[in-house]
Motif scaffolding. Structure first.
Motif, PDB file in Angstrom:
ATOM      1  N   LEU A   9       0.824  -1.203   0.000  1.00 40.63           N
ATOM      2  CA  LEU A   9       0.000   0.000   0.000  1.00 40.63           C
ATOM      3  C   LEU A   9       0.863   1.259   0.000  1.00 40.63           C
ATOM      4  CD1 LEU A   9      -2.715  -0.958   2.660  1.00 40.63           C
ATOM      5  CD2 LEU A   9      -2.747  -1.339   0.183  1.00 40.63           C
ATOM      6  N   ARG A  10       0.257   2.339  -0.448  1.00 42.57           N
ATOM      7  CA  ARG A  10       0.864   3.656  -0.349  1.00 42.57           C
ATOM      8  C   ARG A  10      -0.137   4.588   0.315  1.00 42.57           C
ATOM      9  NH1 ARG A  10       4.325   0.839  -0.723  1.00 42.57           N
ATOM     10  NH2 ARG A  10       6.093   0.765  -2.182  1.00 42.57           N
ATOM     11  N   CYS A  11       0.352   5.415   1.205  1.00 43.31           N
ATOM     12  CA  CYS A  11      -0.497   6.299   2.002  1.00 43.31           C
ATOM     13  C   CYS A  11      -1.324   7.207   1.086  1.00 43.31           C
ATOM     14  CB  CYS A  11       0.369   7.134   2.931  1.00 43.31           C
ATOM     15  SG  CYS A  11      -0.556   8.360   3.898  1.00 43.31           S
ATOM     16  N   PRO A  12      -2.631   7.293   1.297  1.00 41.92           N
ATOM     17  CA  PRO A  12      -3.453   8.163   0.456  1.00 41.92           C
ATOM     18  C   PRO A  12      -3.217   9.653   0.704  1.00 41.92           C
ATOM     19  CG  PRO A  12      -4.765   7.223   2.218  1.00 41.92           C
ATOM     20  CD  PRO A  12      -3.437   6.545   2.282  1.00 41.92           C
ATOM     21  N   HIS A  25      -3.808  -3.253  19.137  1.00 45.51           N
ATOM     22  CA  HIS A  25      -4.619  -2.256  18.423  1.00 45.51           C
ATOM     23  C   HIS A  25      -4.026  -2.058  17.047  1.00 45.51           C
ATOM     24  CE1 HIS A  25      -7.312   1.067  17.797  1.00 45.51           C
ATOM     25  NE2 HIS A  25      -6.300   1.869  17.519  1.00 45.51           N
ATOM     26  N   ARG A  26      -4.569  -2.778  16.071  1.00 42.21           N
ATOM     27  CA  ARG A  26      -3.966  -2.784  14.750  1.00 42.21           C
ATOM     28  C   ARG A  26      -4.241  -1.474  14.019  1.00 42.21           C
ATOM     29  NH1 ARG A  26      -5.384  -7.825  11.289  1.00 42.21           N
ATOM     30  NH2 ARG A  26      -7.483  -6.987  11.627  1.00 42.21           N
ATOM     31  N   ALA A  27      -3.255  -1.046  13.244  1.00 36.21           N
ATOM     32  CA  ALA A  27      -3.396   0.162  12.440  1.00 36.21           C
ATOM     33  C   ALA A  27      -2.425   0.077  11.276  1.00 36.21           C
ATOM     34  CB  ALA A  27      -3.114   1.411  13.277  1.00 36.21           C
ATOM     35  N   GLY A  33       4.087   9.051   9.234  1.00 37.93           N
ATOM     36  CA  GLY A  33       3.379   9.091  10.505  1.00 37.93           C
ATOM     37  C   GLY A  33       1.863   9.125  10.412  1.00 37.93           C
ATOM     38  N   HIS A  34       1.290   9.071   9.231  1.00 35.99           N
ATOM     39  CA  HIS A  34      -0.169   9.013   9.130  1.00 35.99           C
ATOM     40  C   HIS A  34      -0.656   7.642   9.592  1.00 35.99           C
ATOM     41  CE1 HIS A  34       0.845  12.161   6.022  1.00 35.99           C
ATOM     42  NE2 HIS A  34       0.026  12.806   6.838  1.00 35.99           N
ATOM     43  N   VAL A  35      -1.793   7.637  10.290  1.00 32.57           N
ATOM     44  CA  VAL A  35      -2.298   6.419  10.928  1.00 32.57           C
ATOM     45  C   VAL A  35      -3.733   6.161  10.488  1.00 32.57           C
ATOM     46  CG1 VAL A  35      -2.789   5.262  13.122  1.00 32.57           C
ATOM     47  CG2 VAL A  35      -0.817   6.805  12.938  1.00 32.57           C
ATOM     48  N   PHE A  36      -4.023   4.901  10.146  1.00 39.34           N
ATOM     49  CA  PHE A  36      -5.370   4.478   9.772  1.00 39.34           C
ATOM     50  C   PHE A  36      -5.721   3.265  10.620  1.00 39.34           C
ATOM     51  CE2 PHE A  36      -3.215   6.441   6.236  1.00 39.34           C
ATOM     52  CZ  PHE A  36      -4.126   7.399   5.794  1.00 39.34           C
ATOM     53  N   ASP A  37      -6.574   3.489  11.624  1.00 44.23           N
ATOM     54  CA  ASP A  37      -6.916   2.426  12.559  1.00 44.23           C
ATOM     55  C   ASP A  37      -7.827   1.387  11.914  1.00 44.23           C
ATOM     56  OD1 ASP A  37      -5.493   3.508  14.720  1.00 44.23           O
ATOM     57  OD2 ASP A  37      -7.157   4.843  15.227  1.00 44.23           O
ATOM     58  N   ALA A  38      -7.714   0.169  12.395  1.00 45.87           N
ATOM     59  CA  ALA A  38      -8.610  -0.888  11.947  1.00 45.87           C
ATOM     60  C   ALA A  38      -9.959  -0.735  12.643  1.00 45.87           C
ATOM     61  CB  ALA A  38      -8.018  -2.256  12.264  1.00 45.87           C
ATOM     62  N   ALA A  39     -11.038  -0.963  11.910  1.00 49.88           N
ATOM     63  CA  ALA A  39     -12.351  -1.086  12.533  1.00 49.88           C
ATOM     64  C   ALA A  39     -12.367  -2.385  13.344  1.00 49.88           C
ATOM     65  CB  ALA A  39     -13.436  -1.115  11.468  1.00 49.88           C
TER      66      ALA A  39
END
Length: 284
Positions: A9-12, A25-27, A33-39
């Motif tokens: 993946l590449r950060c959007p 706590h998966r992310a 440093g951008h973070v996208f947490d898992a639902a």
């Protein structure tokens, strides 16, 4: 496998390289440093800004689709897709993108036949909840396929598009040289009897030629497979069939014409076209 998929993946936000965070706590984290947490259901939402203007499939539509597909009605289609994908993933690091993964049904068939790193994209969080349970080894992402895809250049062997939107330049960008695009579309006469009874949209003539034209700038056409699947549907199955597709945005699942209790069963035929396209770039 999930960490391998996320590495593709590449950060959007910044297009930085991504990795799976450690700990319970998966992310998804990127190098900037951008973070996208898992639902809690296991998928990730990568959409930023205003999200998408497209209407996502509802929870009821997704439930209807899962009931219908779990009934095995399209098992022959899933098996054919899995075999074609396996032929295209012969390298040492197989990778597949399912653009419009829905509940993950077809991607599951592919991964059952050929273990690979996998990414599934869809705009419906209700669909991705089910996809993440079915394919936990895949990176299941909320994403608008019309946007630039959050994937590295030349990172996939196969792009799979089953009844989903098509973004040819982006599909070409993320495919490896000589990669394969598999596109499944309905043919004229698809479910004609069911459409007549329920008000589903019919398939227009000329869609096959239009598909080839829209892809021609980025892909070379390969063979085309026509697949007919006869179906005998009871009223409940017919209602699920009508409600699980695009018509479901306009139909009432409890009042779909021709599916009330007591309505006789219906014989119809699903008519699919599987187009096999190759990236215009060739392997050295």
């Amino acid at each position: 496998m999930l960490s391998d998929a996320i590495a593709a993946l590449r950060c959007p936000v910044c297009q930085g390289i991504c990795h799976l965070g450690e700990g319970p706590h998966r992310a998804i984290l990127c190098s900037a440093g951008h973070v996208f947490d898992a639902a809690k259901q296991g998928y990730f939402n990568l959409l930023t800004g205003k999200g998408t203007v497209f209407e996502a499939d509802s929870a009821d539509m997704v439930a209807a689709r899962q009931r219908f597909l779990d009934g095995g009605h399209y098992a022959e289609l899933a098996g054919t897709i899995a075999s074609l994908a396996a032929e295209a993933m012969k390298g040492p690091d197989p990778a597949v993108l399912d653009a419009g993964t829905g509940t993950g049904h077809y991607l599951h068939a592919v991964l059952h036949k050929t273990p690979a790193k996998a990414v599934g994209l869809d705009i419906s969080k209700f669909a991705l909840r089910r996809a993440a349970r079915l394919n936990p080894q895949a990176a299941n992402l909320v994403w608008d396929i019309w946007r630039p895809l959050p994937l590295a250049d030349h990172s996939m062997d196969v792009v799979l598009v089953v009844f989903a939107p098509r973004n040819p330049p982006e599909f070409a960008r993320v495919l490896r040289p000589g990669g394969t695009l598999l596109v499944v579309t309905p043919r004229p006469g698809h479910l004609a009897e069911a459409a007549e009874r329920t008000g589903m949209l019919s398939i227009q003539e000329g869609k096959e030629a239009k598909l080839a034209e829209t892809l021609s700038e980025h892909f070379l056409p390969g063979r085309t497979i026509s697949l007919d699947i006869p179906l005998a549907l009871d009223p409940g199955q017919l209602a699920d069939l009508a409600f699980m597709g695009p018509a479901g945005h306009h139909l009432d699942s409890h009042k779909t014409p021709g599916t009330a209790d007591g309505t006789e069963s219906l014989d119809t035929t699903a008519k699919f076209q599987i187009g096999i396209f190759r990236s215009r770039e060739t392997r050295p």
